[in-house]
Scaffold this motif. Sequence first.
Motif, PDB file in Angstrom:
ATOM      1  N   THR A 214     -15.899 102.421  36.776  1.00 44.40           N
ATOM      2  CA  THR A 214     -15.666 101.248  35.938  1.00 44.40           C
ATOM      3  C   THR A 214     -15.287 101.631  34.513  1.00 44.40           C
ATOM      4  O   THR A 214     -15.606 102.710  34.019  1.00 44.40           O
ATOM      5  CB  THR A 214     -16.925 100.355  35.876  1.00 44.40           C
ATOM      6  N   VAL A 215     -14.616 100.679  33.851  1.00 47.36           N
ATOM      7  CA  VAL A 215     -14.359 100.709  32.414  1.00 47.36           C
ATOM      8  C   VAL A 215     -14.992  99.452  31.832  1.00 47.36           C
ATOM      9  O   VAL A 215     -14.665  98.334  32.241  1.00 47.36           O
ATOM     10  CB  VAL A 215     -12.854 100.723  32.103  1.00 47.36           C
TER      11      VAL A 215
ATOM     12  N   LYS B 180     -16.223  97.020  34.483  1.00 48.09           N
ATOM     13  CA  LYS B 180     -15.283  96.376  35.400  1.00 48.09           C
ATOM     14  C   LYS B 180     -14.461  97.432  36.123  1.00 48.09           C
ATOM     15  O   LYS B 180     -14.231  98.529  35.603  1.00 48.09           O
ATOM     16  CB  LYS B 180     -14.342  95.434  34.643  1.00 48.09           C
ATOM     17  N   THR B 181     -13.990  97.082  37.312  1.00 49.11           N
ATOM     18  CA  THR B 181     -13.209  98.019  38.106  1.00 49.11           C
ATOM     19  C   THR B 181     -11.922  97.376  38.588  1.00 49.11           C
ATOM     20  O   THR B 181     -11.795  96.144  38.667  1.00 49.11           O
ATOM     21  CB  THR B 181     -14.027  98.527  39.308  1.00 49.11           C
TER      22      THR B 181
ATOM     23  N   ILE C  19     -10.358  95.146  35.203  1.00 47.08           N
ATOM     24  CA  ILE C  19     -10.316  95.854  33.923  1.00 47.08           C
ATOM     25  C   ILE C  19      -9.298  95.175  33.009  1.00 47.08           C
ATOM     26  O   ILE C  19      -8.149  94.958  33.397  1.00 47.08           O
ATOM     27  CB  ILE C  19      -9.952  97.335  34.125  1.00 47.08           C
TER      28      ILE C  19
ATOM     29  N   ILE D  10      -6.435 101.526  33.676  1.00 48.65           N
ATOM     30  CA  ILE D  10      -6.360 100.640  32.514  1.00 48.65           C
ATOM     31  C   ILE D  10      -4.892 100.341  32.230  1.00 48.65           C
ATOM     32  O   ILE D  10      -4.149 101.226  31.789  1.00 48.65           O
ATOM     33  CB  ILE D  10      -6.997 101.293  31.276  1.00 48.65           C
TER      34      ILE D  10
END
Length: 469
Positions: free
Chosen positions: A188-189, A192-193, A197, A284
């Motif tokens: 995740t970032v 969120k995945t 993201i 991203i």
Amino acid sequence: MKKKVIIIAFALTVLGGAYYFFSTPQVKATEFNLDIKETAWEIRAGLTTNVWSYGGTVPGMPIVVKKGDTVRISGINNLPTSTNIHWHGLVVPNDQDGPGKTIEPGKRFTYSFKVNDSGTYWYHSHYRPVLDQVDNGLYAPFIIKAPEDDLYSGDHVLVLDDWYLDAKGNRLQGTARGDMERFGNVETVNGKTDSAIEPLVLRKGELHKLRFINASTAAVHTIKISGHKFRVTHTDGHPLAEPYETDTITLSPAERIDAEVAAVGEEEKSYLIESERSELGIKIPINYQVGQVSTVLSPFVPPQSIAIPEIDNRTPDYTLTLNSVMDMAANGQSSNLGGGHDMTSMPMPATESGAMDSMMRWTINGKSYPDTYPIAVKLGEVVKLRLWNKDVSTAEEMDHPIHIHGTAFQIVSLNGSKPERETWKDTVNVPAGEYVDIAFTMTNPGTWMLHCHILDHEDGGMMTSIVAK
């Protein structure tokens, strides 16, 4: 009125279930309340998991202050178990560092300290077993802004993590088959995945600052940017006298990297920052708007060298040999069971992480915490320390990212060779079969931790203390 403004500013970051504080808040605040609680967190549409959190999100509530501020941070523990908070990378008085303070369920503790250095830091639980609380979501960014940070077109915080989940979002315990550490199957970032993201939105000519934080308990994250370059300006919050350009950066657990990205792409086109394991979810998007602005020049001014004189050829004061052993007696049978982190004894409970259950024990100079030997240093004196990773005898050669509380250190050599540039950090990865020389000065008295930040390894014994007097 000030508290209301803080709450509104933070609420804007979580509208629609997203966690998106790409533009760090400009609100002047020095007092914060952290509601430490259990909540449900949506990682992507259709995938929700239960987490422990600072303020109801993962990562938790971002603390953003200015260099020189004195902050007061109240942690209110609404969890069913004890916890604490460590201010990772910050040089604070020993009684504010975190591990020595326990916040019992239903209780509150207020930390207060002055932030003397700008940079990208983070905070997380340090209550043992540390892996379980951090893996459940107890971590968040701590940003200390320098005046030049406001001159960027955007200031973006990107917290990387991995989660070990089944298809329904239930947290899986232990480790995957064949692993000695807890690695996730979803990455995740900012919690969120995949398509959840949030993208970076740029306009041609802009210059953006990206702050990467690796909050994973064991995973190393290597990420690459397409069509652009990262200009790396800071490591673990500390400015580089010689910034450098690259399209790929690697962060071991607990490391941070600040990098500039010049918006040199084409209007209405998209680019990507993605992990080398992009199939696990870290992608991203970089989306360009229509139009362009006058080219924004870098406000970053490289600092003068603060390298420690005559340190290169000095013999190390201490050598710490890092290793691991199989230990049949370690299968949850430690004679020093307990919780918390009283730094005079810091008992080590059996962990649910799988480290102890796998009968694996990690060592420093042949001993596992709490039987490791402390390092005695004098306040204000330079200490040169050799970290030698001899963990090469198992089927899986293991790196060890070593973190020291209460100070920053200079990287003096890598296997005896001087690094390419002067670098200051608080966490350094020591590759299997290699050694790293570092040098530091303790400025605050007390007993400080030194440990591997692969949390399976820390909980499994790779920890000692530095006693500064």
